[in-house]
Design a protein around this motif. Sequence first.
Motif, PDB file in Angstrom:
ATOM      1  N   TYR A  41       0.899  -1.090   0.294  1.00 21.22           N
ATOM      2  CA  TYR A  41       0.244   0.242  -0.240  1.00 21.22           C
ATOM      3  C   TYR A  41       1.155   1.119  -0.283  1.00 21.22           C
ATOM      4  N   ARG A  42       0.220   2.169   0.233  1.00 19.12           N
ATOM      5  CA  ARG A  42       1.061   3.974  -0.172  1.00 19.12           C
ATOM      6  C   ARG A  42       1.614   4.419   1.200  1.00 19.12           C
ATOM      7  N   ALA A  43       2.416   4.337   1.906  1.00 20.64           N
ATOM      8  CA  ALA A  43       2.973   4.315   2.720  1.00 20.64           C
ATOM      9  C   ALA A  43       2.763   5.902   3.516  1.00 20.64           C
ATOM     10  N   ASN A  44       2.675   6.917   1.600  1.00 19.46           N
ATOM     11  CA  ASN A  44       2.521   7.871   2.225  1.00 19.46           C
ATOM     12  C   ASN A  44       0.728   8.205   2.670  1.00 19.46           C
ATOM     13  N   ALA A  45      -0.115   7.367   2.736  1.00 14.20           N
ATOM     14  CA  ALA A  45      -1.726   7.658   2.959  1.00 14.20           C
ATOM     15  C   ALA A  45      -1.461   7.669   3.915  1.00 14.20           C
ATOM     16  N   ILE A  46      -0.355   6.926   5.064  1.00 12.89           N
ATOM     17  CA  ILE A  46      -0.269   7.300   7.068  1.00 12.89           C
ATOM     18  C   ILE A  46       0.058   8.726   7.105  1.00 12.89           C
ATOM     19  N   ALA A  47       1.191   9.198   6.342  1.00 12.14           N
ATOM     20  CA  ALA A  47       1.172  10.094   6.954  1.00 12.14           C
ATOM     21  C   ALA A  47      -0.416  11.349   6.559  1.00 12.14           C
ATOM     22  N   GLU A  48      -0.577  11.107   5.481  1.00  8.30           N
ATOM     23  CA  GLU A  48      -1.534  11.898   4.738  1.00  8.30           C
ATOM     24  C   GLU A  48      -2.566  12.646   5.969  1.00  8.30           C
ATOM     25  N   ALA A  49      -2.999  10.695   6.450  1.00  9.18           N
ATOM     26  CA  ALA A  49      -4.625   9.911   7.178  1.00  9.18           C
ATOM     27  C   ALA A  49      -3.836  11.345   8.612  1.00  9.18           C
ATOM     28  N   ALA A  50      -2.577  11.240   9.206  1.00 12.15           N
ATOM     29  CA  ALA A  50      -2.570  11.644  10.286  1.00 12.15           C
ATOM     30  C   ALA A  50      -2.307  13.210   9.596  1.00 12.15           C
ATOM     31  N   LEU A  51      -2.413  13.760   8.546  1.00 14.11           N
ATOM     32  CA  LEU A  51      -2.461  15.014   9.199  1.00 14.11           C
ATOM     33  C   LEU A  51      -3.583  15.936   8.525  1.00 14.11           C
ATOM     34  N   VAL A  52      -4.606  15.184   8.748  1.00 17.26           N
ATOM     35  CA  VAL A  52      -5.766  16.170   8.259  1.00 17.26           C
ATOM     36  C   VAL A  52      -6.407  16.643   9.698  1.00 17.26           C
ATOM     37  N   PRO A  53      -6.251  18.155   9.363  1.00 13.96           N
ATOM     38  CA  PRO A  53      -6.956  18.811  10.411  1.00 13.96           C
ATOM     39  C   PRO A  53      -7.868  18.638  11.234  1.00 13.96           C
ATOM     40  N   ILE A  54      -8.062  18.635  12.410  1.00 13.80           N
ATOM     41  CA  ILE A  54      -9.001  18.349  13.733  1.00 13.80           C
ATOM     42  C   ILE A  54      -9.975  19.210  13.315  1.00 13.80           C
ATOM     43  N   ARG A  55     -11.527  18.554  13.709  1.00 10.94           N
ATOM     44  CA  ARG A  55     -12.343  20.071  13.793  1.00 10.94           C
ATOM     45  C   ARG A  55     -12.895  19.771  15.394  1.00 10.94           C
ATOM     46  N   HIS A  56     -12.838  18.592  16.040  1.00 12.22           N
ATOM     47  CA  HIS A  56     -13.298  19.328  17.637  1.00 12.22           C
ATOM     48  C   HIS A  56     -11.691  19.054  18.390  1.00 12.22           C
ATOM     49  N   GLY A  57     -12.009  20.437  19.208  1.00  8.01           N
ATOM     50  CA  GLY A  57     -11.218  20.619  20.268  1.00  8.01           C
ATOM     51  C   GLY A  57     -11.765  19.931  21.540  1.00  8.01           C
ATOM     52  N   THR A  58     -11.021  19.722  22.638  1.00  8.04           N
ATOM     53  CA  THR A  58     -10.973  19.750  23.781  1.00  8.04           C
ATOM     54  C   THR A  58     -11.631  20.577  24.805  1.00  8.04           C
ATOM     55  N   ASN A  59     -12.358  20.486  25.961  1.00  6.14           N
ATOM     56  CA  ASN A  59     -12.098  21.229  26.901  1.00  6.14           C
ATOM     57  C   ASN A  59     -11.496  22.563  27.674  1.00  6.14           C
ATOM     58  N   ALA A  60     -10.584  21.664  27.446  1.00 10.98           N
ATOM     59  CA  ALA A  60      -8.902  22.575  27.887  1.00 10.98           C
ATOM     60  C   ALA A  60      -9.240  23.449  26.886  1.00 10.98           C
ATOM     61  N   SER A  61      -9.428  23.799  25.142  1.00  9.62           N
ATOM     62  CA  SER A  61      -9.163  25.240  24.824  1.00  9.62           C
ATOM     63  C   SER A  61     -10.524  25.361  24.813  1.00  9.62           C
ATOM     64  N   CYS A  62     -11.618  25.475  24.640  1.00  9.69           N
ATOM     65  CA  CYS A  62     -12.355  26.413  25.204  1.00  9.69           C
ATOM     66  C   CYS A  62     -12.265  27.331  26.255  1.00  9.69           C
ATOM     67  N   PHE A  63     -11.704  26.669  27.831  1.00  9.89           N
ATOM     68  CA  PHE A  63     -11.550  27.271  28.739  1.00  9.89           C
ATOM     69  C   PHE A  63     -10.747  28.360  28.865  1.00  9.89           C
ATOM     70  N   LYS A  64      -9.970  28.137  27.162  1.00  6.58           N
ATOM     71  CA  LYS A  64      -8.674  28.767  27.247  1.00  6.58           C
ATOM     72  C   LYS A  64      -8.900  30.434  27.281  1.00  6.58           C
ATOM     73  N   CYS A  65     -10.438  30.688  26.902  1.00  4.24           N
ATOM     74  CA  CYS A  65     -10.539  32.024  26.841  1.00  4.24           C
ATOM     75  C   CYS A  65     -11.750  31.936  27.357  1.00  4.24           C
ATOM     76  N   HIS A  66     -12.680  30.866  27.500  1.00  9.23           N
ATOM     77  CA  HIS A  66     -13.928  31.145  28.522  1.00  9.23           C
ATOM     78  C   HIS A  66     -13.399  30.609  30.062  1.00  9.23           C
ATOM     79  N   ALA A  67     -12.759  31.755  30.114  1.00  8.90           N
ATOM     80  CA  ALA A  67     -12.938  31.150  31.694  1.00  8.90           C
ATOM     81  C   ALA A  67     -13.998  31.248  33.220  1.00  8.90           C
ATOM     82  N   TYR A  68     -14.737  32.088  32.486  1.00  8.77           N
ATOM     83  CA  TYR A  68     -16.175  32.011  33.773  1.00  8.77           C
ATOM     84  C   TYR A  68     -16.906  30.881  33.994  1.00  8.77           C
ATOM     85  N   GLU A  69     -17.016  30.756  32.195  1.00  9.32           N
ATOM     86  CA  GLU A  69     -17.886  28.995  32.047  1.00  9.32           C
ATOM     87  C   GLU A  69     -16.957  28.209  32.552  1.00  9.32           C
TER      88      GLU A  69
END
Lengths: 178, 266
Positions: A41-69
Motif C-alpha cells: 500500500y502507499r506508505a504516504n497515505a499514513i502521513a496524509e491520514a495523520a495530517l487531516v486537520p482536527i475539527r473538535h478541540g477539547t474542553n481545555a481549548s474552550c476554557f482558554k478563553c471562556h474562563a468564567y464558564e
Amino acid sequence: MKLSYRLRLLIVLISLGVLTGGGLLLKHLLLPDSFGVYGPYRANAIAEAALVPIRHGTNASCFKCHAYEAGIHKTGRHQTISCEFCHGTYMDHVENGRKIGTLPVKREKQITTLCLRCHNTEIKARSELVIKTVAMPNHLADQNVKLTHNCNQCHHVHAPLKYIIRAKQMTRWTEAGR
Amino acid sequence: MKILDPSPKMNRRSFVKNVLNGTIAGSLYLVWPMGGDSLEIPEQIPGIRDTAYDIHNQAFVFIVDITRCIGCGSCCVADKREYNVPDGNYRTWVERYVKGFSDQIYVDCPNGGLDGYQHPRTDIDEDIRDTFFVPKLCNMCREAPCVQVCPVGATFISPDGFVLVDEKRCVGCAYCIQACPYSVRFLNPVTRVVEKCTWCYHRVRKGLLPACVEVCPTGARKFGSMRDDTSEVYNILKGPGVLTVLKKEMGTWPALYYKGARREVV
C-alpha cells in the motif's frame, strides 16, 4: 536459416533482458510513490491520514478563553460533558487563534430536550451508578413547580446543583424536612 | 587565555545529542503542521508529542464499557461533525438491545443514535428483562478481512495497528464493505470512496483522544496506548475484569474490547 547456438542464446538473453527491463519500468510507472515501503500500500497515505486537520478541540481549548464558564463547569457534576456537544465544534468557532463564527447557545425548550437526552428515566438502560435520571413531568410535580418550567430554571446547565446547593445553604432546607 | 568551564552535567557527546534531538523534533513540527492550533491544546495521550513517533512500536486499544453507556448519542454527533459524514451513513453508531423474558432480542438503532434515545420502545409485547446500549465502531482487526480483499491496496493495516483507507487509491469497488464482519464501512456518496472509522487517527497522532472518547460524558468509551503502563486501558486489560470482542470465532483479533457485553451482542 540456421542460427548458431551462441546467437540463439544471445537472442534469448536479450529478449529476457528487454522483458525484465520493460516489466520493471512498467511497474515503476504504474505503482504510486512510496508503494511497498511498509507493505502493499502507499506508505504516504499514513502521513496524509495523520495530517487531516482536527475539527473538535477539547474542553481545555474552550476554557482558554471562556474562563468564567470554565469556573462553573469544572466544579459541577457536568464537568465530564464536552462543551462541543451542546455548542458545536471548536473549528467552526476559532481558526488560527481568531474567532470566525458564533456557536449557538441552546434556549428554553431546546435545553429541556437536550437534558432529557441523558436524564430520561423512561429509557431503562441507565444505571443509577452512572447517571441520575428523572421522569417528566413527574419531577416538576414532585418539586412543586409549574409543569411548563424548563430544566434550567432550577438547574444551572453547566453545574446542575449549583443553585440547589446554594438555596439549601441559604434556607437551611433539607430534603427530609421539606 | 581563560577556558570557560563546560557545564558540569553536559559533555560534548550529550550536547551534540541534545542539539540533534532538538533539531529533529523541531523539524518534525515543521514538516507536520498540526492543523490550526491543536498543539496549544494540552496533550491527552501522553508520549505522542514529546518523542518522535515510532510507527513500528505502538499498540492502541479501545474499550467500550457497555455498563456505563447511557445512549445519549454524543459520540455519534461528534463523529458526524468531526468528519462531516453524509446523512444516512455512520462511522460509529449506538444500538439499543432489549431482551425479553423469552430470551428474544430486539435491536433498534434509529438514525444511528444521532438523535439519542428519547423514548422507550412501545412495540414489544412481552416483559423486558434487560436493556442496554452497544456503541459500535471499527474493530481495528489484527487479521482484517477488509484488507485481504482490497484489489488495489487502498485499505491497509498501518505499522501502528490502524486499519486505514487510502482515499486517493480507493476505486470504490466496495469489496471491503462486504468483507467487513462488523459493517463499519460505507461508500461515501459524495467522494465515491470507501470510508470508515479510523479511531480518529489524525487526532491520535496529534496527541488527542478520538472525538467520540473526548465527548463521552460517562467514560463508556476509553482509548489509550498499551505502551503506557499508566493508561486506563492498560490497567483494565491487565486487571481481572471480563472483556470480550465481537465475533471472536471469526479470528479477526480486534483491538476493540467490550466490557459488560452480554453474549447476545454481535
